[in-house]
Design a protein around this motif. Structure first.
Motif, PDB file in Angstrom:
ATOM      1  N   LYS A  18       0.810  -1.211   0.000  1.00 39.36           N
ATOM      2  CA  LYS A  18       0.000   0.000   0.000  1.00 39.36           C
ATOM      3  C   LYS A  18       0.849   1.269   0.000  1.00 39.36           C
ATOM      4  N   TRP A  19       2.096   1.177   0.512  1.00 45.71           N
ATOM      5  CA  TRP A  19       2.940   2.399   0.632  1.00 45.71           C
ATOM      6  C   TRP A  19       3.429   2.852  -0.745  1.00 45.71           C
ATOM      7  N   SER A  20       3.648   4.163  -0.764  1.00 49.02           N
ATOM      8  CA  SER A  20       4.214   4.749  -1.985  1.00 49.02           C
ATOM      9  C   SER A  20       5.742   4.560  -1.998  1.00 49.02           C
ATOM     10  N   LEU A  21       6.337   4.937  -3.119  1.00 53.14           N
ATOM     11  CA  LEU A  21       7.804   4.792  -3.251  1.00 53.14           C
ATOM     12  C   LEU A  21       8.548   5.670  -2.250  1.00 53.14           C
ATOM     13  N   LEU A  22       8.061   6.871  -2.009  1.00 52.41           N
ATOM     14  CA  LEU A  22       8.722   7.773  -1.066  1.00 52.41           C
ATOM     15  C   LEU A  22       8.691   7.215   0.333  1.00 52.41           C
ATOM     16  N   GLN A  23       7.532   6.627   0.723  1.00 54.13           N
ATOM     17  CA  GLN A  23       7.424   6.039   2.056  1.00 54.13           C
ATOM     18  C   GLN A  23       8.384   4.861   2.211  1.00 54.13           C
ATOM     19  N   LYS A  24       8.525   4.075   1.152  1.00 59.94           N
ATOM     20  CA  LYS A  24       9.462   2.945   1.214  1.00 59.94           C
ATOM     21  C   LYS A  24      10.904   3.418   1.399  1.00 59.94           C
ATOM     22  N   LEU A  25      11.292   4.474   0.672  1.00 65.52           N
ATOM     23  CA  LEU A  25      12.673   4.991   0.802  1.00 65.52           C
ATOM     24  C   LEU A  25      12.926   5.546   2.190  1.00 65.52           C
ATOM     25  N   ILE A  26      11.941   6.198   2.771  1.00 72.28           N
ATOM     26  CA  ILE A  26      12.101   6.754   4.115  1.00 72.28           C
ATOM     27  C   ILE A  26      12.298   5.625   5.118  1.00 72.28           C
ATOM     28  N   LEU A  27      11.554   4.564   4.979  1.00 71.89           N
ATOM     29  CA  LEU A  27      11.685   3.427   5.890  1.00 71.89           C
ATOM     30  C   LEU A  27      13.063   2.777   5.773  1.00 71.89           C
ATOM     31  N   LEU A  28      13.516   2.622   4.562  1.00 74.17           N
ATOM     32  CA  LEU A  28      14.854   2.045   4.363  1.00 74.17           C
ATOM     33  C   LEU A  28      15.933   2.921   4.976  1.00 74.17           C
ATOM     34  N   GLY A  29      15.823   4.266   4.821  1.00 74.99           N
ATOM     35  CA  GLY A  29      16.806   5.185   5.406  1.00 74.99           C
ATOM     36  C   GLY A  29      16.818   5.096   6.910  1.00 74.99           C
ATOM     37  N   ILE A  30      15.624   4.971   7.523  1.00 71.45           N
ATOM     38  CA  ILE A  30      15.572   4.867   8.988  1.00 71.45           C
ATOM     39  C   ILE A  30      16.245   3.587   9.449  1.00 71.45           C
ATOM     40  N   CYS A  31      16.022   2.515   8.743  1.00 70.07           N
ATOM     41  CA  CYS A  31      16.646   1.236   9.128  1.00 70.07           C
ATOM     42  C   CYS A  31      18.174   1.301   9.021  1.00 70.07           C
ATOM     43  N   VAL A  32      18.667   1.874   7.925  1.00 72.70           N
ATOM     44  CA  VAL A  32      20.142   1.974   7.732  1.00 72.70           C
ATOM     45  C   VAL A  32      20.765   2.840   8.815  1.00 72.70           C
ATOM     46  N   ALA A  33      20.125   3.978   9.143  1.00 76.54           N
ATOM     47  CA  ALA A  33      20.650   4.864  10.180  1.00 76.54           C
ATOM     48  C   ALA A  33      20.671   4.162  11.526  1.00 76.54           C
ATOM     49  N   ALA A  34      19.624   3.368  11.825  1.00 76.99           N
ATOM     50  CA  ALA A  34      19.581   2.656  13.096  1.00 76.99           C
ATOM     51  C   ALA A  34      20.695   1.623  13.186  1.00 76.99           C
ATOM     52  N   ILE A  35      20.891   0.905  12.094  1.00 80.79           N
ATOM     53  CA  ILE A  35      21.978  -0.098  12.096  1.00 80.79           C
ATOM     54  C   ILE A  35      23.323   0.566  12.275  1.00 80.79           C
ATOM     55  N   ALA A  36      23.565   1.686  11.580  1.00 80.15           N
ATOM     56  CA  ALA A  36      24.847   2.394  11.694  1.00 80.15           C
ATOM     57  C   ALA A  36      25.061   2.915  13.105  1.00 80.15           C
ATOM     58  N   GLY A  37      24.014   3.439  13.750  1.00 77.80           N
ATOM     59  CA  GLY A  37      24.142   3.920  15.126  1.00 77.80           C
ATOM     60  C   GLY A  37      24.513   2.808  16.074  1.00 77.80           C
ATOM     61  N   VAL A  38      23.873   1.621  15.884  1.00 78.61           N
ATOM     62  CA  VAL A  38      24.186   0.488  16.756  1.00 78.61           C
ATOM     63  C   VAL A  38      25.644   0.072  16.582  1.00 78.61           C
ATOM     64  N   VAL A  39      26.134   0.070  15.334  1.00 82.12           N
ATOM     65  CA  VAL A  39      27.539  -0.326  15.083  1.00 82.12           C
ATOM     66  C   VAL A  39      28.493   0.644  15.726  1.00 82.12           C
ATOM     67  N   VAL A  40      28.237   1.944  15.567  1.00 83.72           N
ATOM     68  CA  VAL A  40      29.120   2.956  16.179  1.00 83.72           C
ATOM     69  C   VAL A  40      29.095   2.849  17.685  1.00 83.72           C
ATOM     70  N   LEU A  41      27.925   2.607  18.254  1.00 83.86           N
ATOM     71  CA  LEU A  41      27.809   2.488  19.702  1.00 83.86           C
ATOM     72  C   LEU A  41      28.627   1.325  20.224  1.00 83.86           C
ATOM     73  N   PHE A  42      28.536   0.186  19.530  1.00 82.57           N
ATOM     74  CA  PHE A  42      29.295  -0.981  19.972  1.00 82.57           C
ATOM     75  C   PHE A  42      30.808  -0.771  19.812  1.00 82.57           C
ATOM     76  N   SER A  43      31.224  -0.113  18.708  1.00 80.19           N
ATOM     77  CA  SER A  43      32.665   0.088  18.490  1.00 80.19           C
ATOM     78  C   SER A  43      33.254   1.046  19.518  1.00 80.19           C
ATOM     79  N   VAL A  44      32.491   2.102  19.865  1.00 81.41           N
ATOM     80  CA  VAL A  44      33.001   3.071  20.846  1.00 81.41           C
ATOM     81  C   VAL A  44      33.038   2.459  22.227  1.00 81.41           C
ATOM     82  N   SER A  45      32.007   1.724  22.552  1.00 81.50           N
ATOM     83  CA  SER A  45      31.962   1.134  23.885  1.00 81.50           C
ATOM     84  C   SER A  45      32.986   0.020  24.041  1.00 81.50           C
TER      85      SER A  45
END
Length: 567
Positions: A18-45
């Motif tokens: 049901k989602w449009s293309l823009l909504q799909k891209l936004i969801l993918l960006g949020i997922c990538v940012a979350a994964i990157a934050g988790v990786v940085v958090l683990f590397s710093v800690s």
């Protein structure tokens, strides 16, 4: 559980459809940012806390790379902060790496490797005070040496021993210096400059002695070994002195040998030996002389010496004169008291006497000359020896030909006269500056050279010349004979050819006359005479020649002259 998971997947698929293309891209960006934050958090800690090796930031990239490479060679992981500070994992590793960098001179200039200890504290121990003092002295000495124009870099290490209870057990202070000279500098070859650095160290560090200082270059060569340098300098001085003597001997030898060879020829003057003795040491001579005074010098141009010279002049004079005439008086004691004069002198009292005393003290001044001079190397003695050969003359007979006996040319030897030897000796003495007072010696001898080999070569050359002359005469005679034969052959050949030609001409004329007569006879008879093509051509040619000789007689005459010259 499986049913729930399947329903969840179905719902996500429905929503995704049901989602449009823009909504799909936004969801993918949020997922990538979350994964990157988790990786940085683990590397710093997970990264451990790092400590600096040297607190000072290293702005020189080459020096920083060298430091990091050396630390990595020890198997230690390093890091560099954004400010340029080199970091390691823990404090113990930092101390060990700091010691290695200091030992291998990998600490950049201007960076204090002990700055990490400069922390404000409530209390400080005596040991820390001593360490700070030693650091200050080392740093100051390093800056002093590095400030010299001849030094590009320097590494100074000073060992301060602990204080001992007894002075005899006290270890000395020692210092080691490694110098990197500037390009084009001669500091490593100049002992004076190295001695200056050694004095600077000795006066800057209390208790430091010359024997406890070692100054080297980057290759490890000791530069302050002044005892060895002194021996080397002495050997260099001796070598230079010998070179000076050799140069003087060569100059004198060339001068004398050139003069003698121009007079006696180079073949008669071969042996010339010159030996010069020189005192190469430097001396300071103090001379004190006592000379007379010249009151009036000698008149220039005078035929006699009218000068006035005195040995000394009066500087001061004291005269004393005492005269006494009358009765002698011997004093006694007070009235009524007997005097202390002895009986022998008492009998001589009150006697008439005369006393006269004169004394003259004269102080004379002498002329004194004091001279202080420094004598450079000078010539002590010159010895010259030369041998000159006499003259050899080839004996000749009355016709002027050399006299040869048994294949050997006879020669006569004439020695040099004694007068010529004395003249040659005087010539050499004037050329070398002869001085009899210093023991100079000049020896000129006349000893005949052994010229047997030279004369043998000359005789052999003379025989070869005679043989060559004979061969040339024979060859010349043979050539002359051949020339005569050739000329006679040519003359005879030409004569034979001329006679042949004359005979052929006569025969041709006879045949032509016969033919002409036959033709004339046939013409008279009116009969036709058959003629060949050759005869016809000859007749036409003869007719043409006759016509040409009539029309152009000069050309025909020139042609005949040319034929005669060619023959």
């Amino acid at each position: 559980m499986g049913e729930w998971f399947r329903k969840a997947v179905e719902q996500i698929k429905n929503l995704w459809g049901k989602w449009s293309l823009l909504q799909k891209l936004i969801l993918l960006g949020i997922c990538v940012a979350a994964i990157a934050g988790v990786v940085v958090l683990f590397s710093v800690s997970a990264s451990p806390t790092m400590v600096p090796v040297i607190d000072t930031p290293i702005v020189d990239l080459d020096m920083r790379d060298r430091m990091v490479t050396r630390i990595n060679a020890e198997g230690v992981r390093t890091g560099v902060s954004p400010a340029g500070v080199v970091m390691v994992n823990d404090e113990e590793t930092a101390r060990r790496m700091r010691a290695i960098l200091i030992r291998e001179d990998l600490v950049p200039s201007g960076a204090d490797p002990w700055a990490i200890f400069d922390v404000a504290r409530w209390t400080i121990t005596d040991m820390e005070r001593n360490v700070n003092l030693q650091r200050a002295i080392t740093q100051m000495v390093t800056e002093h040496v590095k400030s010299l124009n001849e030094v590009d870099d320097v590494n100074v290490t000073i060992a301060f021993p602990k204080d001992a209870l007894f002075l005899s057990e006290q270890s000395p202070v020692s210092a080691s210096v490694i110098i990197t000279p500037r390009p084009g500098s001669d500091i490593t070859e100049n002992p004076k400059k190295i001695e200056g650095i050694q004095k600077l160290l000795k006066f800057a560090i209390t208790g430091l002695k010359d024997e406890n200082i070692v100054i080297t270059d980057r290759s490890g060569m000791v530069l302050n070994n002044f005892a060895g340098i002194a021996d080397s300098e002495r050997l260099k001085t001796i070598e230079q002195g010998n070179k000076i003597i050799q140069q003087l001997e060569a100059q004198y030898r060339a001068k004398v040998l050139t003069a003698l060879q121009q007079t006696f020829t180079s073949n008669r003057v071969r042996d010339l030996n010159i030996k010069i003795d020189m005192d190469l040491s430097k001396k300071v001579v103090n001379t004190e002389e006592f000379l007379p005074f010249t009151i009036r010098p000698r008149t220039p141009g005078s035929s006699y010496d009218d000068s006035d010279i005195v040995e000394s002049v009066i500087r001061s004079q004291t005269s004393n004169k005492t005269t006494y005439t009358g009765t002698g008086y011997t004093p006694e004691g007070p009235a009524g008291v007997e005097g202390q004069t002895s009986p022998a002198y008492r009998d001589m009292s009150n006697i008439y006497g005369t006393v006269t005393e004169e004394s003259v003290v004269t102080n004379n001044e002498i002329n004194k000359s004091i001279t202080q001079e420094e004598k450079s190397p000078s010539i002590d003695r010159i010895t010259v020896s030369v041998n000159i050969d006499g003259t050899w003359v080839v004996k000749k007979d009355e016709k002027g030909n050399p006299i040869i006996s048994n294949g050997v040319t006879e020669r006569e030897y004439t020695p040099i006269s004694a007068e010529d030897l004395r003249s040659t000796q005087s010539l050499i003495q004037n050329a070398i500056g002869y001085n009899a007072s210093r023991g100079d010696s000049v020896t000129v001898t006349n000893i005949g050279f052994d010229r047997a080999e030279e004369f043998a070569l000359a005789d052999s050359s003379l025989g070869e010349k005679q043989r060559l002359r004979l061969i040339l005469l024979l060859v010349a005679g043979g050539l002359a004979f051949l020339l005569i034969v050739f000329v006679a052959f040519k003359v005879i050949s030409r004569e034979i050819e001329r006679r042949k030609r004359l005979a052929e001409d006569e025969r041709a004329q006879r045949e032509a006359a016969i033919r002409e007569s036959a033709i004339m006879q046939a013409e008279e008879e009116g009969a036709a005479i058959p003629m060949s093509a050759e005869e016809r051509t000859r007749m036409e040619l003869q007719g043409s020649i006759a016509t040409l000789s009539k029309d152009h007689p000069e050309d025909v005459a020139q042609l005949i002259r040319t034929w005669l010259l060619e023959e």
